[in-house]
Design an enzyme around this catalytic site. Structure first.
Site, PDB file in Angstrom:
ATOM      1  N   GLU A 382      87.904 -60.242 -31.842  1.00 42.69           N
ATOM      2  CA  GLU A 382      87.452 -58.864 -31.688  1.00 42.69           C
ATOM      3  C   GLU A 382      87.121 -58.150 -32.993  1.00 42.69           C
ATOM      4  OE1 GLU A 382      89.507 -57.662 -27.458  1.00 42.69           O
ATOM      5  OE2 GLU A 382      90.358 -56.816 -29.284  1.00 42.69           O
ATOM      6  N   GLU A 497      89.159 -62.690 -22.347  1.00 38.43           N
ATOM      7  CA  GLU A 497      90.185 -61.783 -21.860  1.00 38.43           C
ATOM      8  C   GLU A 497      89.625 -60.935 -20.722  1.00 38.43           C
ATOM      9  OE1 GLU A 497      91.936 -59.315 -24.830  1.00 38.43           O
ATOM     10  OE2 GLU A 497      92.092 -60.920 -26.310  1.00 38.43           O
TER      11      GLU A 497
END
Length: 757
Positions: A382, A497
């Site tokens: 991320e 995710e």
């Protein structure tokens, strides 16, 4: 955690409120959080390290799925020594009878018996994680055990549990062949030693979040004990300062040892899942002065998880979840606050360290012992593209790709897939990225909980087709088409995710300051699953099924949420796969999700094939010059937070440091000598590691956004560097710097590295 399958079913399915004031402390965004028996292998040394290196090359895959092989008839008798029978006083008739009967038994009857006994690993009834006690594994008759549904697992401490897997999966453990890859989690997933087909095979995965990278909402008990801590940095500081009995940083090692157990991994396989995503911190390798993390301790537990994954046939997506300086400023990056990776005065220097840690991990997992278990490596979790910038991040990704493939070689079977995150800018922004590259996949993290939208629409709306309200259709429409387009326009696309958290309710989850809280109602219902009725459960499950079908290749965040010490219950139940599996709002068979989006009127199947180069076939590693023309030379000539006329003075590190290699596990065989590898795959990779230049004064690498660019050149800014991918030195005119004349050797077991002038 952060945040955005079509498979036909061929098997039947197997059969709470708390005050939230403290939550304002946390930023959870946007998840918001081998056998070495005279092999003749040459042994050499690692760069700047005395550890021996074992040359190993993975044989080319033939593209076929391999079942565990059966023992060949007669092989048992070939291993038996001739038996000399001294028959004294017996008549000639007895001699003749024995001469006829014994060869028949050992040549015909006994081999057939062995073959039948070991024909199905799933039929084994017992096993052991230390010494084989079950049926022989047909592919490894040297003492292996294997078993399927109902088999008993004996743990190292002598305790046992029963393996439950109604999907035809089987575990394999062989103390004499600990890198045996015959295990299989279920009937629709290839065994570890068989090829994965990215067009037809589907990832049904789960994250082991909070295990090695601590997050408040996953392990609330740690943060309830240390109430000033908001991330692993401040938690580590608080633990270190706690000198009372039960205090200290060793509490984190206790957590590594107990939070996820072998039984968890067995349950993951038994739940019909086939992959795990394993977030790890860079401090598993080392820390630098001033960094409070528990260094060089989690690695042996990471290896233990990889060993369990191998035993139960689960593939691993290893994810570098933290990097020096923080790549996103979220609490799960190690430190809440600033982004100092590729941003600000220390942005280049932190990126240099990051490349070195990526390199060290790649060297380890590319060893033959780990190739089949770790087919994917997420190189930076991320990275916040909106802060870092697209040009800067893509230049880093290109540099990392070239470095990694310089180590692994090109093409399928040579090292892992390189997983890059989409940076929260949408998958369409990455269409056509680096055509001709070798096995890069894109990772997206779809979450509604952190989308700055009001998510108050009810999910408990009924049973059957009425379940879930608007949320199943929302997931199918928001995520499915984009992922399908990305598979066509980029290549392999995964959802690394996602969760059932359609809202942001949860202890240490809600009330952050980086996004608009999405749920305006009372969160007490969503923090105590024991209060959920059938309608709530049906609604959450409908949303889960739609999310799985929309994302197609997915990893749920996360497997386990720890209990709050206040009331001894999970207070973020929407985020626990294990709790949902037990409670009925997660399917007991993930294939149940197939067709969920079609039921919402959203056409879902992706019926195309990947281009050959995208999966390591013909053309892989042949990036055209036109595709890289937009990229500048590494490191980038400009980064955010630094004026153009100051870039030549931005501090960097020098590539003259010692390399901290990752140690292999220590294994003990009962009958055979075992080579565990030594942590370094590529003998030609001798580039030294990034290290501070002696005599230079560097700003705090974790707090450099507002720092003054040093007046004295330390490294020549962005234009003095050795490229890890090519080894070429880029030189410019700059002020003189102190020369490093000696650097001490360090390994992952050392505690310090010394620089002398």
């Amino acid at each position: 955690m952060e945040g955005n399958n079509g498979h036909s079913v061929d098997d039947s399915a197997p059969g709470t409120p708390l005050p939230l004031g403290e939550a304002d402390r946390f930023l959870e965004q946007p998840r918001a959080s081998f056998l070495d028996s005279n092999t003749g292998n040459s042994v050499q040394s690692t760069p700047n390290n005395s550890s021996p290196l074992l040359v190993s090359n993975k044989p080319e895959s033939d593209g076929f799925e391999h079942e565990p092989q059966q023992a060949k008839p007669g092989s048992e008798s070939k291993r038996r020594r001739p038996i000399i029978l001294a028959l004294v006083g017996l008549g000639i008739l007895a001699v003749i009878v024995l001469a006829v009967i014994l060869p028949v038994y050992f040549k015909i009857i006994k081999p057939k018996q062995n073959q039948n006994d070991s024909a199905s690993p799933a039929s084994a009834s017992a096993g052991s994680s230390s010494v084989g006690s079950g049926s022989g594994n047909p592919a490894s008759p040297s003492g292996a055990t294997s078993g399927g549904d109902g088999s008993e697992i004996i743990l190292d401490d002598g305790t046992t549990f029963t393996y439950k897997n109604s999907f035809g999966g089987y575990w394999v453990y062989d103390p004499n062949d600990p890198f045996n890859n015959n295990a299989r989690p279920n009937s629709w997933t290839p065994p570890l030693n068989a090829s994965w087909d990215w067009t037809t095979d589907r990832i049904y995965g789960v994250n082991l979040g909070g295990l090695f990278v601590i997050e408040p909402f996953i392990t609330p008990s740690l943060f309830e004990k240390y109430t000033t801590a908001v991330d692993e940095w401040t938690l580590s500081e608080a633990m270190t300062a706690d000198t009372s009995e039960g205090g200290g940083l060793s509490q984190l090692e206790d957590h590594y040892n107990t939070f996820i157990t072998e039984q968890d991994i067995a349950e993951i396989a038994g739940a019909g899942l086939n992959w795990i995503r394993l977030p790890i911190p860079y401090w598993a390798i080392e820390t630098w002065p001033g960094e409070p993390f528990l260094a060089k301790t989690s690695w042996k537990y990471i290896l233990r998880v990889l060993g369990w994954a191998r035993k139960y046939g689960l593939r691993v997506n290893l994810d570098l979840h933290t990097v020096p300086g923080s790549q996103n400023g979220y609490n799960h990056s190690g430190k809440l606050g600033q982004v100092n990776f590729l941003n600000g005065v220390m942005g280049i220097a932190n990126a240099q360290r990051t490349l070195n840690y990526i390199r060290i991990i790649v060297e380890f997992i590319t060893q033959q012992e780990y190739l089949d278990v770790v087919p994917m490596f997420g190189i930076v979790n991320e990275a916040l593209l909106s802060t870092i910038g697209m040009d800067q991040l893509t230049e880093f990704y290109l540099e990392a790709h070239n470095m990694i493939r310089g180590i692994t070689g090109l093409g399928a079977g040579n090292g892992p897939y390189i997983s890059i995150h989409d940076g929260f800018v949408g998958l369409d922004s990455w269409a056509g990225f680096l055509p001709g590259s070798d096995r890069i996949n894109i990772d997206t993290h779809p979450y509604f909980a952190f989308d700055d939208e009001p998510n108050d629409s009810p999910i408990a709306t009924g049973l059957g087709s009425d379940a879930g309200g608007i949320w199943p259709a929302q997931a199918c429409n928001a995520w499915g088409p984009d992922i399908n387009s990305s598979r066509s326009d980029f290549g392999v696309t995964i959802a690394g995710e996602f969760s059932n958290g359609y809202n942001d309710c949860g202890l240490f989850l809600k009330g952050t300051t980086s996004y608009t809280p999405s749920y305006g109602g009372d969160c007490s219902l969503w923090q105590d699953a024991s209060t959920w009725n059938d309608t709530v459960i049906a609604g959450v499950k409908a949303f889960a099924l739609a999310s799985m079908d929309a994302t197609q290749n997915w990893f749920f965040w996360t497997w386990k949420i720890g209990n709050s010490t206040t009331n001894n219950r999970v207070e973020s139940p929407l985020w626990s796969y294990q709790l949902g599996f037990e409670g009925g709002w997660i399917p007991t068979d993930p294939r149940e999700a197939t067709g969920a989006c079609a039921a919402q009127g959203v056409s879902q199947p992706w019926n195309q094939t990947f281009q050959s180069w995208q999966t390591g076939g013909a053309g892989a590693g042949t990036i055209a010059a036109t595709a890289t023309a937009e990229f500048g030379i590494w490191p980038p000539a400009q980064i955010s937070g630094v004026a153009v006329d100051q870039m030549a003075f931005v501090p960097t590190y020098t590539p003259t440091g010692s390399v901290a290699t990752l140690p292999p596990p220590t294994l003990t065989a009962t009958t055979r000598s075992i080579s565990e590898g030594n942590g370094w795959f590529d003998l030609s990779d001798t580039t030294s590691a990034a290290t501070a230049i002696a005599g230079c004064s560097y700003p705090d690498a974790w707090d450099a956004i507002s720092a003054t660019v040093p007046a004295t050149v330390c490294g020549g800014g962005t234009v003095t560097n050795t490229s890890p991918s090519t080894g070429a030195t880029i030189s410019v005119t700059s002020a003189s710097v102190t020369e490093v004349t000696s650097v001490s050797t360090s390994t992952a077991d050392d505690t310090t590295a010394t620089v002398t002038q």
